[in-house]
Scaffold this motif. Structure first.
Motif, short mmCIF file in Angstrom:
data_model
loop_
_atom_site.label_atom_id
_atom_site.label_comp_id
_atom_site.label_asym_id
_atom_site.label_seq_id
_atom_site.Cartn_x
_atom_site.Cartn_y
_atom_site.Cartn_z
N GLY A 1 0.83 -1.21 0.00
CA GLY A 1 0.00 0.00 0.00
C GLY A 1 0.86 1.26 0.00
N LYS A 2 1.87 1.27 0.85
CA LYS A 2 2.77 2.44 0.93
C LYS A 2 3.48 2.64 -0.39
CE LYS A 2 2.69 3.23 5.56
NZ LYS A 2 2.65 1.95 6.33
N VAL B 1 -2.35 8.88 -7.46
CA VAL B 1 -3.04 8.33 -6.29
C VAL B 1 -2.79 9.24 -5.10
CG1 VAL B 1 -3.09 6.41 -4.66
CG2 VAL B 1 -3.02 5.97 -7.12
N LYS B 2 -3.84 9.65 -4.46
CA LYS B 2 -3.70 10.56 -3.31
C LYS B 2 -3.40 9.75 -2.05
CE LYS B 2 -6.93 13.82 -2.90
NZ LYS B 2 -8.15 14.45 -2.39
N ARG B 3 -4.19 8.72 -1.83
CA ARG B 3 -3.96 7.89 -0.65
C ARG B 3 -4.42 6.47 -0.89
NH1 ARG B 3 -8.02 11.54 0.88
NH2 ARG B 3 -6.65 12.74 2.22
N VAL B 4 -3.82 5.56 -0.11
CA VAL B 4 -4.19 4.15 -0.19
C VAL B 4 -4.55 3.69 1.22
CG1 VAL B 4 -3.42 1.82 -0.70
CG2 VAL B 4 -2.71 3.70 -2.17
N VAL C 1 -8.00 0.19 -0.75
CA VAL C 1 -8.80 1.13 -1.52
C VAL C 1 -7.91 2.33 -1.79
CG1 VAL C 1 -10.85 2.60 -1.57
CG2 VAL C 1 -10.93 0.38 -0.43
N ALA C 2 -7.70 2.60 -3.10
CA ALA C 2 -6.87 3.75 -3.46
C ALA C 2 -7.78 4.88 -3.88
CB ALA C 2 -5.94 3.36 -4.60
N GLN C 3 -7.40 6.09 -3.49
CA GLN C 3 -8.18 7.25 -3.91
C GLN C 3 -7.34 8.08 -4.87
OE1 GLN C 3 -9.25 10.14 -0.89
NE2 GLN C 3 -11.21 10.50 -1.93
#
Ligand SMILES: Nc1ncnc2c1ncn2[C@@H]1O[C@H](COP(=O)(O)OP(=O)(O)OP(=O)(O)O)[C@@H](O)[C@H]1O
Ligand SMILES: [Mg+2]
Lengths: 224, 403
Positions: free
Chosen positions: B87-88, B97-100, B228-230
């Protein structure tokens, strides 16, 4: 006014052919009152239907008011039925769901008259045939003689030059029949040409001329 | 003349009210069915769509692929690649991708004194709130500190609070979670808001703990169930998807499979399914409209036969072919248009009631009303013309002598 020559009418029902008219010719002048007599099945109704443009002859020539009917289109025939001929039937043939007044209005609707005009004309005619007090009634609420008066008023709606009546008194008793004949007499006096079919001599006697048909042919054509 | 014909048509329809109503019934039902089907389908579709876009159209779901292993057993072959580091890795190396956010879940028994409740416990990070637009109403959600230190805190969905703390204050209390015969104790630090039941399940009956705590105490594994990636925005979701695929392909071996789909893809799939369904239902409703038309033709043919004499009389009095034709077509049109209007009204009523029950917005597009009405007129016209034509070409003498 009417000129027919060698009118023939053959009915074809499958293989069976019935020749109802076998070559009928005569002329009728404007203003005449003519009765047509003859035994049952001699072709009287067939002839009347052709004269009234309700049916067409198999062969022969027919002109009405100098117009050749044998060549007329369906649209022209509808116009003639509407404007130039008034037909009175033995069975009255009123529209049962319409009032007496509305029945008389029907030919006026098809001739395109305005509502106001139509009502005025229909009322005048009903008064003329003596039914001013029955205008809002329905056909099943009046007597046979009254029905025939309505039918006559309706036949006169567009002031036709020719009035045809196929056994107009056939469904009426003697007295009522004579009243109806008085009405026809009156119309003839006012200039309408009248042709009527009858079985009864006293009715035929109203007309000055009588044509007798037998088996699809004219047997006699006498002016009284 | 048109007005007169219209009046004649109305009068003859009124003269036979029961039959008129019966012959309209087909059209009424057909139109009502079309309207209701479209309206209900659109309403429920709008509801589903809004639920999905509520989740955020910039979300991408990544989970291990499932392939069948030996003996027909299903094994998650790539599951052991789904570490927190993955994820990191994605978060760091994918510019769009903003955050995972990792999530893992398990179901077990939540216990508080004499109350217990079968619940799903979800291990995740603080950003879970942002991604789901789902926040606590009481207390707070756990923080990065809790994740880093794998603390024993828990946040409860509203339904759980009702079940476990019917008349006491949950904050600060401890609850037990029982799974696979082992029991863990958690301290309640927050209560989540009430969230309408949506596509991703019933959030209200879930409990949330730090992902690290989940891995240490509940699943006892080094892996998570999914990410879940945003994306930075919904426009960039597609790009983000490709980047993640690229990164994953470099990270895992060829045999390993994974599933990845964006919210947009989900939306597209659902929309295409509901659209197909909608078309099919409209087709069925359309057929019933057609059958209604045949009903009109049937009645019109009977009516022509029955009124042969009337037609003869009208012709003897000077009615042209066109007058008769027009009169009967007008009757068919009046039948179908009145039927159509009643159908629209009933269809609207039905779809309104059903939308109230189903809890979706009442949608009735003017377009479909117009289409249904036009179609019913067309049906009436089409099936009225033949009987009208038959009536118009009757010979006056023949019609008059009809018994
Ligand atoms: N539609 C028809 N089809 C076949 N034959 C017909 C038809 N109409 C009339 N006929 C035949 O034509 C002949 C003449 O009939 P029509 O009705 O003109 O007689 P009519 O003189 O009016 O008789 P009545 O005094 O009984 O009314 C009859 O033999 C009749 O059977
Ligand atoms: Mg006769």
């Amino acid at each position: 006014m009417i000129n027919i020559k060698d009118i023939e009418k053959t009915y074809q029902n499958g293989k069976i052919e019935v020749q109802a008219l076998k070559g009928v010719s005569f002329e009728i002048e404007e203003g005449e009152m003519v009765s047509i007599m003859g035994p049952s099945g001699s072709g009287k109704s067939t002839l009347m239907n052709i004269l009234g443009c309700l049916d067409t002859a198999t062969s022969g020539y027919y002109s009405l008011n100098d117009q050749d009917i044998s060549q007329a289109s369906e649209k022209e025939l509808a116009y003639i039925r509407n404007k130039e001929v008034g037909f009175v039937f033995q069975q009255f043939n009123l529209l049962g769901r319409k009032t007496v007044l509305s029945n008389v209005e029907v030919p006026l609707i098809y001739s395109g008259a305005k509502k106001k005009e139509r009502i005025k004309r229909a009322e005048d005619l009903l008064v003329k045939v003596g039914l001013g007090h029955r205008m809002k009634h329905y056909p099943n609420e009046i007597s046979g003689g009254q029905k025939q008066r309505v039918a006559i008023a309706r036949a006169l709606a567009n002031n036709p030059s020719l009035v045809l009546a196929d056994e107009p008194t056939g469904n009426l008793d003697t007295n009522t029949g004579e009243e109806i004949m008085d009405l026809f007499q009156q119309l003839n006096d006012q200039g309408h040409t009248i042709i009527l079919v009858t079985h009864e001599h006293n009715i035929a006697a109203y007309a000055e001329r009588t044509i007798e048909l037998i088996d699809g042919l004219i047997q006699r054509d006498v002016v009284a | 003349m048109i007005f007169e014909t219209f009046k004649i048509a109305i009068q003859s329809l009124f003269a036979n009210k029961l039959r008129t109503l019966l012959s309209m019934l087909g059209i009424i039902i057909g139109v009502a069915a079309v309207i209701a089907v479209v309206s209900i389908a659109s309403g429920s579709q709008a509801q589903i769509t809004s639920q999905i876009s509520d989740l955020g159209s910039n979300l991408i779901n990544i989970s291990p692929g499932i392939s069948s292993g030996a003996g027909g057993q299903i094994s998650r072959t790539s599951a052991d690649i789904f570490t927190l580091d993955l994820g990191k890795h994605i978060e760091k190396n994918s510019p769009n991708v903003k955050r995972v956010v990792p999530t893992s879940s398990a179901s077990g028994l939540l216990i508080k004194a004499n109350n217990n409740y079968r619940a799903t416990i979800v291990g995740t990070e603080a950003d879970y709130q942002v991604i789901n637009k789902y926040y606590p109403v009481k207390g707070m959600f756990f923080s990065q500190y809790d994740v880093d230190n794998s603390t024993g805190v828990i946040v409860l969905g509203t339904d759980l609070v009702e079940e476990l703390f019917p008349d006491s204050e949950p904050l600060g209390q401890s609850v037990k979670f029982n799974i696979n015969n082992s029991t863990q104790v958690f301290r309640v630090i927050g209560v989540m808001e009430d969230k309408a039941r949506g596509l991703i399940g019933d959030l209200n009956s879930q409990a949330y703990i730090p992902i690290t705590t989940f891995m240490n105490k509940v699943s006892n594994s080094n892996y998570v169930s999914n990410f879940v990636a945003q994306a930075v925005s919904s426009e960039n979701a597609e790009m983000a998807l490709y980047e993640i695929e690229y990164l994953l392909d470099g990270y895992i071996s060829e045999d390993d499979e994974y599933n990845i789909f964006s919210q947009d893809q989900l939306l597209d799939t659902i929309n295409s399914v509901t659209n197909t369904l909608k078309l099919m239902l409209i087709g069925i409703a359309g057929i019933s409209l057609l059958v209604g038309g045949i009903g009109i033709m049937n009645i019109m043919l009977v009516s022509v036969t029955e009124r042969t004499r009337e037609i003869g009389i009208r012709k003897a009095l000077g009615a042209k072919k066109s007058n008769i034709l027009f009169q009967f077509i007008m009757e068919a049109l009046v039948l179908s248009s009145v039927g159509g209007i009643i159908g629209i009204f009933l269809g609207g009523l039905a779809s309104y009631s059903i939308s109230q029950i189903g809890g979706w917005p009442f949608v009735m597009s003017t377009l479909i009303v117009l289409i249904a009405f036009t179609f019913s007129l067309f049906v009436g016209m089409f099936f009225g013309i033949y009987p009208a034509y038959r009536a118009s070409k009757l010979n006056p003498v023949d019609a008059l002598s009809y018994e």
